[in-house]
Design an enzyme around this catalytic site. Structure first.
Site, PDB file in Angstrom:
ATOM      1  N   CYS A 131      28.096  87.422   1.544  1.00 49.29           N
ATOM      2  CA  CYS A 131      28.328  87.645   2.969  1.00 49.29           C
ATOM      3  C   CYS A 131      28.493  89.140   3.196  1.00 49.29           C
ATOM      4  CB  CYS A 131      29.572  86.901   3.415  1.00 49.29           C
ATOM      5  SG  CYS A 131      30.104  87.383   5.049  1.00 49.29           S
ATOM      6  N   CYS A 138      24.159  80.755  10.159  1.00 47.14           N
ATOM      7  CA  CYS A 138      25.577  80.883   9.835  1.00 47.14           C
ATOM      8  C   CYS A 138      26.393  81.173  11.088  1.00 47.14           C
ATOM      9  CB  CYS A 138      25.747  82.013   8.824  1.00 47.14           C
ATOM     10  SG  CYS A 138      27.461  82.378   8.446  1.00 47.14           S
ATOM     11  N   TYR A 161      55.042  88.922  20.652  1.00 49.91           N
ATOM     12  CA  TYR A 161      53.939  88.308  19.887  1.00 49.91           C
ATOM     13  C   TYR A 161      53.716  89.150  18.619  1.00 49.91           C
ATOM     14  CZ  TYR A 161      53.126  86.698  24.677  1.00 49.91           C
ATOM     15  OH  TYR A 161      53.283  86.212  25.946  1.00 49.91           O
ATOM     16  N   CYS A 207      21.497  90.083   6.788  1.00 43.78           N
ATOM     17  CA  CYS A 207      21.749  88.796   6.140  1.00 43.78           C
ATOM     18  C   CYS A 207      20.621  87.815   6.425  1.00 43.78           C
ATOM     19  CB  CYS A 207      23.066  88.234   6.643  1.00 43.78           C
ATOM     20  SG  CYS A 207      23.405  86.596   6.021  1.00 43.78           S
ATOM     21  N   CYS A 236      43.136  90.733  22.677  1.00 42.84           N
ATOM     22  CA  CYS A 236      41.903  90.305  22.016  1.00 42.84           C
ATOM     23  C   CYS A 236      40.997  89.571  22.991  1.00 42.84           C
ATOM     24  CB  CYS A 236      42.222  89.429  20.804  1.00 42.84           C
ATOM     25  SG  CYS A 236      43.278  88.039  21.197  1.00 42.84           S
TER      26      CYS A 236
HETATM   27  N1  SAH Z   1      50.925  91.704  16.557  1.00 37.33           N
HETATM   28  C1  SAH Z   1      50.600  90.910  15.412  1.00 37.33           C
HETATM   29  C2  SAH Z   1      50.027  89.521  15.730  1.00 37.33           C
HETATM   30  C3  SAH Z   1      49.234  89.364  16.983  1.00 37.33           C
HETATM   31  S1  SAH Z   1      48.399  87.810  17.086  1.00 37.33           S
HETATM   32  C4  SAH Z   1      49.652  91.663  14.500  1.00 37.33           C
HETATM   33  O1  SAH Z   1      48.994  92.590  14.933  1.00 37.33           O
HETATM   34  O2  SAH Z   1      49.590  91.329  13.323  1.00 37.33           O
HETATM   35  C5  SAH Z   1      49.343  86.964  18.315  1.00 37.33           C
HETATM   36  C6  SAH Z   1      50.627  86.361  17.791  1.00 37.33           C
HETATM   37  O3  SAH Z   1      51.290  85.704  18.872  1.00 37.33           O
HETATM   38  C7  SAH Z   1      50.441  85.300  16.719  1.00 37.33           C
HETATM   39  O4  SAH Z   1      51.203  85.660  15.604  1.00 37.33           O
HETATM   40  C8  SAH Z   1      50.971  84.006  17.372  1.00 37.33           C
HETATM   41  O5  SAH Z   1      51.615  83.153  16.443  1.00 37.33           O
HETATM   42  C9  SAH Z   1      51.943  84.535  18.386  1.00 37.33           C
HETATM   43  N2  SAH Z   1      52.237  83.704  19.562  1.00 37.33           N
HETATM   44  C10 SAH Z   1      51.436  82.818  20.203  1.00 37.33           C
HETATM   45  N3  SAH Z   1      52.020  82.342  21.290  1.00 37.33           N
HETATM   46  C11 SAH Z   1      53.239  82.934  21.369  1.00 37.33           C
HETATM   47  C12 SAH Z   1      54.318  82.848  22.310  1.00 37.33           C
HETATM   48  N4  SAH Z   1      54.249  82.075  23.376  1.00 37.33           N
HETATM   49  N5  SAH Z   1      55.412  83.611  22.082  1.00 37.33           N
HETATM   50  C13 SAH Z   1      55.488  84.424  20.996  1.00 37.33           C
HETATM   51  N6  SAH Z   1      54.503  84.531  20.083  1.00 37.33           N
HETATM   52  C14 SAH Z   1      53.392  83.794  20.267  1.00 37.33           C
END
Ligand code: SAH
Length: 453
Positions: free
Chosen positions: A161, A79, A313, A73, A410
Protein backbone atom coordinates in the site's frame (compact mmCIF):
# COMPACT_ATOMS: atom_id res chain seq x y z
CA UNK A 1 -35.21 16.89 -19.29
CA UNK A 2 -36.09 13.75 -17.37
CA UNK A 3 -33.27 11.37 -16.67
CA UNK A 4 -33.70 7.69 -16.04
CA UNK A 5 -31.56 4.73 -15.13
CA UNK A 6 -29.09 3.53 -17.80
CA UNK A 7 -29.19 6.86 -19.68
CA UNK A 8 -25.78 7.86 -21.04
CA UNK A 9 -24.69 11.43 -20.44
CA UNK A 10 -21.62 13.51 -21.21
CA UNK A 11 -20.50 15.58 -18.22
CA UNK A 12 -17.71 18.00 -17.35
CA UNK A 13 -16.43 17.38 -13.83
CA UNK A 14 -16.27 20.65 -11.90
CA UNK A 15 -15.98 19.62 -8.30
CA UNK A 16 -15.35 16.62 -6.07
CA UNK A 17 -17.22 15.30 -3.05
CA UNK A 18 -16.12 14.16 0.39
CA UNK A 19 -15.43 10.66 -0.83
CA UNK A 20 -13.43 11.96 -3.79
CA UNK A 21 -16.19 11.31 -6.31
CA UNK A 22 -16.37 13.65 -9.32
CA UNK A 23 -19.28 16.07 -9.43
CA UNK A 24 -20.70 17.59 -12.61
CA UNK A 25 -23.96 18.98 -13.91
CA UNK A 26 -26.10 18.28 -16.96
CA UNK A 27 -28.92 20.77 -17.46
CA UNK A 28 -28.97 21.63 -13.77
CA UNK A 29 -29.02 17.97 -12.76
CA UNK A 30 -26.11 17.09 -10.43
CA UNK A 31 -24.24 13.85 -10.99
CA UNK A 32 -21.83 12.04 -8.71
CA UNK A 33 -19.31 9.92 -10.59
CA UNK A 34 -16.72 7.79 -8.85
CA UNK A 35 -13.17 7.88 -10.28
CA UNK A 36 -13.80 11.03 -12.34
CA UNK A 37 -11.60 13.97 -11.39
CA UNK A 38 -11.90 17.75 -11.71
CA UNK A 39 -11.36 18.79 -15.32
CA UNK A 40 -12.44 15.49 -16.90
CA UNK A 41 -15.09 15.32 -19.59
CA UNK A 42 -16.63 11.89 -19.21
CA UNK A 43 -19.31 9.70 -20.64
CA UNK A 44 -21.24 8.16 -17.78
CA UNK A 45 -24.16 5.83 -17.32
CA UNK A 46 -26.86 6.73 -14.80
CA UNK A 47 -27.12 4.12 -12.08
CA UNK A 48 -29.41 5.81 -9.56
CA UNK A 49 -31.70 8.74 -10.24
CA UNK A 50 -33.12 11.02 -7.52
CA UNK A 51 -35.13 14.22 -7.89
CA UNK A 52 -32.31 16.71 -8.38
CA UNK A 53 -29.26 14.50 -8.46
CA UNK A 54 -28.04 11.08 -9.42
CA UNK A 55 -25.16 8.63 -9.35
CA UNK A 56 -23.47 7.57 -12.55
CA UNK A 57 -20.73 5.14 -13.54
CA UNK A 58 -17.71 6.33 -15.46
CA UNK A 59 -17.84 4.58 -18.85
CA UNK A 60 -15.51 6.55 -21.05
CA UNK A 61 -13.03 9.36 -20.57
CA UNK A 62 -13.85 11.71 -23.45
CA UNK A 63 -11.27 14.34 -22.55
CA UNK A 64 -9.01 13.52 -19.63
CA UNK A 65 -8.44 16.35 -17.19
CA UNK A 66 -5.10 18.18 -17.57
CA UNK A 67 -4.69 17.45 -13.84
CA UNK A 68 -4.87 13.69 -14.27
CA UNK A 69 -1.80 11.70 -13.27
CA UNK A 70 -0.95 8.01 -13.47
CA UNK A 71 -1.88 6.52 -10.07
CA UNK A 72 1.00 4.72 -8.37
CA UNK A 73 -1.14 1.92 -7.05
CA UNK A 74 -2.42 -0.68 -9.53
CA UNK A 75 -5.51 -1.43 -7.43
CA UNK A 76 -6.47 2.11 -6.47
CA UNK A 77 -9.84 1.97 -8.28
CA UNK A 78 -11.04 -1.16 -6.52
CA UNK A 79 -9.51 -0.42 -3.13
CA UNK A 80 -11.49 1.70 -0.70
CA UNK A 81 -8.37 3.28 0.82
CA UNK A 82 -7.56 6.00 -1.71
CA UNK A 83 -10.03 8.01 -3.76
CA UNK A 84 -8.18 10.74 -5.61
CA UNK A 85 -4.82 9.26 -6.56
CA UNK A 86 -5.56 10.09 -10.19
CA UNK A 87 -5.57 13.82 -9.40
CA UNK A 88 -2.26 15.69 -9.36
CA UNK A 89 -1.26 16.39 -5.75
CA UNK A 90 -1.08 20.18 -6.13
CA UNK A 91 -4.61 20.06 -7.52
CA UNK A 92 -5.71 17.92 -4.58
CA UNK A 93 -4.49 20.70 -2.31
CA UNK A 94 -6.31 23.38 -4.29
CA UNK A 95 -9.46 21.28 -4.22
CA UNK A 96 -9.28 20.88 -0.44
CA UNK A 97 -8.60 24.55 0.20
CA UNK A 98 -11.52 25.48 -2.05
CA UNK A 99 -13.76 23.01 -0.21
CA UNK A 100 -13.06 24.70 3.12
CA UNK A 101 -13.58 28.18 1.67
CA UNK A 102 -16.83 27.15 -0.08
CA UNK A 103 -18.28 25.66 3.08
CA UNK A 104 -17.39 28.71 5.15
CA UNK A 105 -19.06 30.91 2.55
CA UNK A 106 -22.09 28.77 1.81
CA UNK A 107 -22.90 27.35 5.25
CA UNK A 108 -21.22 29.89 7.50
CA UNK A 109 -22.20 32.95 5.50
CA UNK A 110 -18.66 34.34 5.81
CA UNK A 111 -17.41 36.70 3.13
CA UNK A 112 -13.86 37.78 3.55
CA UNK A 113 -12.26 34.67 4.94
CA UNK A 114 -8.73 35.16 6.29
CA UNK A 115 -7.38 31.97 4.76
CA UNK A 116 -3.72 31.09 4.92
CA UNK A 117 -2.16 28.65 2.42
CA UNK A 118 -3.05 25.00 2.92
CA UNK A 119 -0.35 22.87 4.53
CA UNK A 120 0.41 20.04 2.12
CA UNK A 121 2.99 17.27 2.24
CA UNK A 122 6.31 17.22 0.45
CA UNK A 123 5.99 13.48 0.03
CA UNK A 124 2.25 12.68 -0.10
CA UNK A 125 2.74 8.88 -0.03
CA UNK A 126 3.85 6.53 2.78
CA UNK A 127 2.49 8.92 5.36
CA UNK A 128 0.43 6.53 7.50
CA UNK A 129 1.95 5.14 10.71
CA UNK A 130 -0.87 2.64 11.13
CA UNK A 131 -2.42 -0.02 8.92
CA UNK A 132 -5.02 -2.68 9.63
CA UNK A 133 -4.99 -5.48 7.09
CA UNK A 134 -7.90 -7.93 6.98
CA UNK A 135 -6.96 -11.60 6.55
CA UNK A 136 -9.17 -13.88 4.48
CA UNK A 137 -9.21 -16.60 1.85
CA UNK A 138 -9.70 -16.34 -1.88
CA UNK A 139 -11.87 -18.58 -4.09
CA UNK A 140 -9.16 -21.25 -4.15
CA UNK A 141 -8.81 -21.32 -0.40
CA UNK A 142 -5.49 -19.45 -0.45
CA UNK A 143 -4.88 -17.14 2.48
CA UNK A 144 -4.82 -13.51 1.37
CA UNK A 145 -4.53 -10.05 2.81
CA UNK A 146 -5.08 -6.59 1.40
CA UNK A 147 -7.75 -3.94 1.75
CA UNK A 148 -11.50 -3.89 1.62
CA UNK A 149 -13.02 -2.70 -1.62
CA UNK A 150 -15.00 0.51 -1.14
CA UNK A 151 -18.19 -0.05 0.90
CA UNK A 152 -17.83 -3.84 0.98
CA UNK A 153 -15.85 -6.43 2.87
CA UNK A 154 -14.36 -8.10 -0.20
CA UNK A 155 -10.60 -8.23 0.21
CA UNK A 156 -8.58 -6.80 -2.67
CA UNK A 157 -5.31 -8.74 -2.38
CA UNK A 158 -2.46 -6.28 -1.97
CA UNK A 159 0.46 -6.16 0.40
CA UNK A 160 2.04 -3.01 -1.04
CA UNK A 161 0.00 0.00 0.00
CA UNK A 162 1.47 3.33 -1.05
CA UNK A 163 -0.02 5.16 1.92
CA UNK A 164 1.71 2.92 4.43
CA UNK A 165 5.34 2.20 5.24
CA UNK A 166 7.46 -0.29 3.28
CA UNK A 167 8.00 -2.63 6.21
CA UNK A 168 4.28 -3.50 6.22
CA UNK A 169 4.80 -5.72 3.20
CA UNK A 170 7.63 -7.65 4.83
CA UNK A 171 5.54 -8.18 7.97
CA UNK A 172 2.48 -9.31 6.02
CA UNK A 173 4.52 -11.82 4.04
CA UNK A 174 5.90 -13.27 7.27
CA UNK A 175 2.38 -13.62 8.69
CA UNK A 176 0.98 -15.18 5.49
CA UNK A 177 3.88 -17.64 5.24
CA UNK A 178 3.51 -18.55 8.87
CA UNK A 179 -0.21 -19.19 8.46
CA UNK A 180 0.37 -21.35 5.39
CA UNK A 181 3.21 -23.36 6.97
CA UNK A 182 1.32 -24.12 10.17
CA UNK A 183 -2.15 -24.38 8.64
CA UNK A 184 -3.57 -21.50 10.64
CA UNK A 185 -7.00 -20.55 9.36
CA UNK A 186 -8.26 -17.14 8.36
CA UNK A 187 -11.43 -15.78 9.90
CA UNK A 188 -14.55 -16.01 7.77
CA UNK A 189 -17.00 -13.17 8.41
CA UNK A 190 -19.92 -15.02 6.92
CA UNK A 191 -19.92 -17.88 9.42
CA UNK A 192 -17.72 -16.60 12.25
CA UNK A 193 -15.26 -19.51 11.86
CA UNK A 194 -11.48 -19.38 11.44
CA UNK A 195 -8.79 -17.80 13.59
CA UNK A 196 -6.87 -14.80 12.25
CA UNK A 197 -8.97 -11.70 11.53
CA UNK A 198 -6.64 -8.75 11.04
CA UNK A 199 -3.03 -7.71 11.33
CA UNK A 200 -2.51 -4.29 12.89
CA UNK A 201 0.87 -2.66 12.28
CA UNK A 202 2.06 0.60 13.80
CA UNK A 203 5.36 2.36 13.29
CA UNK A 204 6.78 5.21 15.32
CA UNK A 205 8.04 7.65 12.69
CA UNK A 206 10.51 9.33 15.03
CA UNK A 207 11.26 6.39 17.35
CA UNK A 208 11.40 3.78 14.53
CA UNK A 209 9.68 1.34 16.89
CA UNK A 210 7.36 -1.22 15.28
CA UNK A 211 4.27 -2.93 16.67
CA UNK A 212 2.54 -5.98 15.25
CA UNK A 213 -0.77 -7.06 16.70
CA UNK A 214 -2.56 -10.14 15.35
CA UNK A 215 -6.31 -9.88 15.87
CA UNK A 216 -7.73 -13.30 16.64
CA UNK A 217 -11.05 -15.04 16.90
CA UNK A 218 -9.72 -16.86 19.98
CA UNK A 219 -7.02 -16.63 22.62
CA UNK A 220 -4.34 -18.95 21.34
CA UNK A 221 -2.22 -18.78 18.22
CA UNK A 222 -0.64 -22.23 17.68
CA UNK A 223 3.15 -22.13 17.03
CA UNK A 224 3.18 -18.40 17.77
CA UNK A 225 6.86 -18.71 18.81
CA UNK A 226 7.68 -19.42 15.15
CA UNK A 227 5.95 -16.24 14.08
CA UNK A 228 7.79 -14.27 16.76
CA UNK A 229 11.10 -15.81 15.68
CA UNK A 230 10.64 -14.35 12.18
CA UNK A 231 9.16 -11.00 13.18
CA UNK A 232 11.93 -10.11 15.65
CA UNK A 233 14.44 -10.19 12.78
CA UNK A 234 12.90 -6.95 11.57
CA UNK A 235 14.82 -3.91 12.74
CA UNK A 236 12.84 -1.82 15.21
CA UNK A 237 10.45 -4.60 16.25
CA UNK A 238 9.31 -3.58 19.75
CA UNK A 239 5.91 -5.05 20.43
CA UNK A 240 4.24 -8.28 19.27
CA UNK A 241 0.80 -8.98 20.69
CA UNK A 242 -2.45 -10.80 20.08
CA UNK A 243 -5.77 -9.06 20.34
CA UNK A 244 -8.79 -11.17 21.18
CA UNK A 245 -11.98 -10.42 19.26
CA UNK A 246 -14.46 -13.30 19.19
CA UNK A 247 -17.49 -11.14 18.45
CA UNK A 248 -19.35 -11.18 15.15
CA UNK A 249 -18.82 -7.52 14.45
CA UNK A 250 -17.29 -5.00 12.05
CA UNK A 251 -15.27 -3.52 14.89
CA UNK A 252 -11.70 -4.61 14.29
CA UNK A 253 -10.27 -4.84 17.79
CA UNK A 254 -11.51 -6.55 20.93
CA UNK A 255 -10.62 -5.39 24.46
CA UNK A 256 -8.06 -8.01 25.47
CA UNK A 257 -4.37 -7.80 24.61
CA UNK A 258 -2.04 -10.79 25.07
CA UNK A 259 1.69 -10.12 24.99
CA UNK A 260 3.74 -12.45 22.76
CA UNK A 261 7.06 -10.62 22.78
CA UNK A 262 8.55 -7.28 23.88
CA UNK A 263 6.33 -4.50 25.16
CA UNK A 264 2.57 -4.03 24.91
CA UNK A 265 3.12 -0.58 23.43
CA UNK A 266 5.46 1.48 21.30
CA UNK A 267 6.54 5.06 21.84
CA UNK A 268 6.59 7.94 19.43
CA UNK A 269 7.19 11.68 19.50
CA UNK A 270 5.29 14.63 18.15
CA UNK A 271 7.60 17.58 18.62
CA UNK A 272 9.06 17.33 22.13
CA UNK A 273 6.27 15.21 23.57
CA UNK A 274 6.59 11.45 23.75
CA UNK A 275 3.46 9.28 23.58
CA UNK A 276 2.99 5.66 24.56
CA UNK A 277 0.73 3.89 22.09
CA UNK A 278 -0.91 0.51 22.71
CA UNK A 279 -2.81 -1.43 20.02
CA UNK A 280 -6.03 0.04 21.43
CA UNK A 281 -4.91 3.66 21.69
CA UNK A 282 -6.16 6.30 19.33
CA UNK A 283 -3.21 8.08 17.75
CA UNK A 284 -3.13 10.41 14.77
CA UNK A 285 -2.14 8.38 11.69
CA UNK A 286 -0.14 11.06 9.88
CA UNK A 287 2.53 12.24 12.33
CA UNK A 288 4.23 14.63 9.90
CA UNK A 289 1.06 16.63 9.29
CA UNK A 290 -0.15 16.24 12.86
CA UNK A 291 2.93 18.13 14.00
CA UNK A 292 2.16 20.96 11.56
CA UNK A 293 -1.49 21.02 12.61
CA UNK A 294 -0.69 21.18 16.32
CA UNK A 295 2.01 23.78 15.82
CA UNK A 296 -0.54 25.91 14.01
CA UNK A 297 -3.06 25.38 16.81
CA UNK A 298 -0.36 26.37 19.31
CA UNK A 299 0.55 29.46 17.29
CA UNK A 300 -3.12 30.49 17.11
CA UNK A 301 -3.52 29.93 20.86
CA UNK A 302 -0.70 32.49 21.35
CA UNK A 303 0.24 31.34 24.83
CA UNK A 304 2.60 33.32 27.03
CA UNK A 305 2.71 30.94 29.98
CA UNK A 306 0.05 32.45 32.22
CA UNK A 307 -3.04 31.12 30.50
CA UNK A 308 -5.68 28.63 31.55
CA UNK A 309 -6.56 26.49 28.54
CA UNK A 310 -9.37 23.99 27.95
CA UNK A 311 -8.89 21.28 25.33
CA UNK A 312 -12.30 19.82 24.48
CA UNK A 313 -12.54 16.44 22.69
CA UNK A 314 -8.95 15.88 23.78
CA UNK A 315 -8.56 12.16 22.91
CA UNK A 316 -5.33 10.87 24.47
CA UNK A 317 -4.33 14.43 25.27
CA UNK A 318 -2.15 14.98 22.22
CA UNK A 319 -3.05 18.65 21.86
CA UNK A 320 -3.38 19.18 25.63
CA UNK A 321 0.20 18.08 26.31
CA UNK A 322 1.46 20.12 23.39
CA UNK A 323 -0.26 23.22 24.84
CA UNK A 324 0.75 22.45 28.44
CA UNK A 325 4.36 23.26 27.59
CA UNK A 326 3.36 26.88 27.00
CA UNK A 327 0.38 27.40 29.35
CA UNK A 328 -0.11 27.73 33.10
CA UNK A 329 -2.79 25.06 33.25
CA UNK A 330 -4.54 22.82 30.73
CA UNK A 331 -7.80 20.92 31.24
CA UNK A 332 -8.80 18.19 28.80
CA UNK A 333 -12.28 16.69 28.31
CA UNK A 334 -12.90 13.44 26.43
CA UNK A 335 -15.73 10.91 26.27
CA UNK A 336 -13.65 7.70 26.05
CA UNK A 337 -12.32 6.62 29.48
CA UNK A 338 -9.37 4.60 28.06
CA UNK A 339 -8.23 7.64 26.11
CA UNK A 340 -8.16 9.66 29.34
CA UNK A 341 -6.09 6.90 30.97
CA UNK A 342 -3.63 7.24 28.09
CA UNK A 343 -3.67 11.02 28.45
CA UNK A 344 -2.83 10.84 32.16
CA UNK A 345 -0.07 8.30 31.59
CA UNK A 346 1.42 10.36 28.77
CA UNK A 347 1.36 13.48 30.96
CA UNK A 348 3.31 11.59 33.62
CA UNK A 349 5.71 10.13 31.07
CA UNK A 350 6.61 13.66 29.99
CA UNK A 351 6.77 15.08 33.50
CA UNK A 352 3.86 17.40 32.72
CA UNK A 353 2.09 18.42 35.92
CA UNK A 354 -0.12 21.23 34.70
CA UNK A 355 -2.58 19.08 32.74
CA UNK A 356 -5.76 17.64 34.23
CA UNK A 357 -8.32 15.46 32.47
CA UNK A 358 -12.05 14.84 32.76
CA UNK A 359 -14.00 11.90 31.34
CA UNK A 360 -17.38 12.76 29.85
CA UNK A 361 -19.20 14.54 27.09
CA UNK A 362 -17.90 18.05 26.49
CA UNK A 363 -21.50 19.27 26.31
CA UNK A 364 -22.18 17.87 29.79
CA UNK A 365 -18.88 18.22 31.66
CA UNK A 366 -18.22 21.83 30.69
CA UNK A 367 -21.69 23.29 31.50
CA UNK A 368 -21.72 21.42 34.80
CA UNK A 369 -18.29 22.67 35.85
CA UNK A 370 -19.18 26.18 34.74
CA UNK A 371 -22.45 26.25 36.68
CA UNK A 372 -21.02 24.67 39.84
CA UNK A 373 -17.49 25.99 39.96
CA UNK A 374 -17.48 28.86 37.50
CA UNK A 375 -14.46 27.46 35.66
CA UNK A 376 -12.45 29.95 33.65
CA UNK A 377 -10.53 29.87 30.36
CA UNK A 378 -8.25 32.26 28.53
CA UNK A 379 -8.19 29.97 25.51
CA UNK A 380 -10.47 27.09 24.53
CA UNK A 381 -9.36 24.54 21.94
CA UNK A 382 -11.91 22.18 20.39
CA UNK A 383 -11.21 19.21 18.12
CA UNK A 384 -14.60 17.49 17.74
CA UNK A 385 -15.50 14.47 15.56
CA UNK A 386 -17.19 15.07 12.19
CA UNK A 387 -20.54 16.06 13.58
CA UNK A 388 -18.94 19.12 15.18
CA UNK A 389 -19.70 20.64 18.58
CA UNK A 390 -22.95 20.15 20.39
CA UNK A 391 -24.81 23.45 20.77
CA UNK A 392 -24.77 23.12 24.55
CA UNK A 393 -20.98 23.02 24.38
CA UNK A 394 -20.80 26.13 22.19
CA UNK A 395 -23.26 27.91 24.45
CA UNK A 396 -21.01 27.29 27.45
CA UNK A 397 -17.93 28.42 25.54
CA UNK A 398 -19.69 31.72 24.84
CA UNK A 399 -20.59 32.06 28.54
CA UNK A 400 -17.02 31.35 29.60
CA UNK A 401 -15.96 34.14 27.24
CA UNK A 402 -12.35 33.08 26.51
CA UNK A 403 -10.22 35.61 24.64
CA UNK A 404 -9.52 33.08 21.92
CA UNK A 405 -11.09 29.90 20.59
CA UNK A 406 -9.00 27.58 18.44
CA UNK A 407 -11.19 25.23 16.43
CA UNK A 408 -9.56 22.14 14.90
CA UNK A 409 -11.97 20.43 12.53
CA UNK A 410 -12.12 17.33 10.35
CA UNK A 411 -15.32 18.43 8.61
CA UNK A 412 -15.50 21.93 7.21
CA UNK A 413 -19.30 21.80 6.87
CA UNK A 414 -19.91 21.43 10.61
CA UNK A 415 -16.99 23.81 11.24
CA UNK A 416 -18.78 26.47 9.19
CA UNK A 417 -22.02 25.92 11.12
CA UNK A 418 -20.24 26.23 14.50
CA UNK A 419 -18.19 29.27 13.48
CA UNK A 420 -21.39 30.99 12.46
CA UNK A 421 -22.84 30.32 15.91
CA UNK A 422 -19.78 31.80 17.61
CA UNK A 423 -19.58 34.73 15.20
CA UNK A 424 -23.16 35.69 15.99
CA UNK A 425 -22.29 35.69 19.69
CA UNK A 426 -19.29 37.96 19.93
CA UNK A 427 -16.44 36.13 18.20
CA UNK A 428 -14.58 37.03 15.05
CA UNK A 429 -12.85 34.58 12.71
CA UNK A 430 -9.27 35.84 12.51
CA UNK A 431 -7.26 33.07 10.87
CA UNK A 432 -8.11 29.90 8.94
CA UNK A 433 -5.71 27.29 7.66
CA UNK A 434 -6.37 23.92 6.06
CA UNK A 435 -4.02 21.00 6.57
CA UNK A 436 -3.82 17.90 4.39
CA UNK A 437 -3.67 15.04 6.86
CA UNK A 438 -4.92 12.47 4.35
CA UNK A 439 -3.43 12.89 0.87
CA UNK A 440 -5.14 10.80 -1.85
CA UNK A 441 -8.45 10.94 0.02
CA UNK A 442 -11.18 13.57 0.02
CA UNK A 443 -10.66 14.53 3.68
CA UNK A 444 -9.25 17.81 4.89
CA UNK A 445 -8.53 19.18 8.36
CA UNK A 446 -8.86 22.85 9.23
CA UNK A 447 -7.61 24.95 12.10
CA UNK A 448 -9.25 28.24 12.85
CA UNK A 449 -8.68 31.12 15.27
CA UNK A 450 -11.55 33.11 16.70
CA UNK A 451 -11.04 36.14 18.95
CA UNK A 452 -13.48 37.94 21.16
CA UNK A 453 -14.68 41.08 19.40
N1 SAH B 1 -7.66 16.01 19.92
C1 SAH B 1 -7.41 14.61 19.83
C2 SAH B 1 -8.59 13.76 19.34
C3 SAH B 1 -9.55 14.39 18.39
S1 SAH B 1 -10.69 13.23 17.69
C4 SAH B 1 -6.19 14.34 18.97
O1 SAH B 1 -5.81 15.18 18.18
O2 SAH B 1 -5.59 13.28 19.11
C5 SAH B 1 -12.19 13.65 18.51
C6 SAH B 1 -12.30 13.07 19.91
O3 SAH B 1 -13.56 13.47 20.46
C7 SAH B 1 -12.29 11.56 19.97
O4 SAH B 1 -11.28 11.16 20.86
C8 SAH B 1 -13.69 11.19 20.51
O5 SAH B 1 -13.67 10.05 21.36
C9 SAH B 1 -14.07 12.43 21.27
N2 SAH B 1 -15.50 12.71 21.46
C10 SAH B 1 -16.55 12.40 20.66
N3 SAH B 1 -17.68 12.92 21.11
C11 SAH B 1 -17.36 13.59 22.25
C12 SAH B 1 -18.13 14.36 23.18
N4 SAH B 1 -19.43 14.55 23.03
N5 SAH B 1 -17.48 14.92 24.23
C13 SAH B 1 -16.14 14.75 24.39
N6 SAH B 1 -15.38 14.02 23.55
C14 SAH B 1 -15.99 13.45 22.49
Amino acid sequence: MDFKKNDMVTVTIEDMGKDGEGIGKVEGFTLFIKDAVIGDVVEAKLMKVKKNYGYARLMNLVTPSPYRVEPKCPVYRQCGGCQIQALDYQEQLKFKERKVRDNLERIGGFKEIPMEPIMGMEEPYHYRNKAQFPIGTDKNGEIITGFYAGRTHDIIPNTRCYLGVDVNEEILNIVLNFMKTYHISAYDETNGKGLVRHVLIRTGFTSKEIMVCVVMNGKKLPHSEKLVEELVKIEGMTSITLNVNTKKTNVILGDEIILLWGETYIQDNIGDIVYQISPLSFYQVNPVQTKKLYETALEYADLKGEETVWDLYCGIGTISLFLAQKAKQVYGVEIVPQAIEDAKRNAKLNGIENAEFYVGKAEEVLPELYDKEGVYADVIVVDPPRKGCDEKCLETIVKMAPKRVVYVSCDSATLARDLKYLEERGYEVRRVRACDMFPMTGHVETVCLLSKK
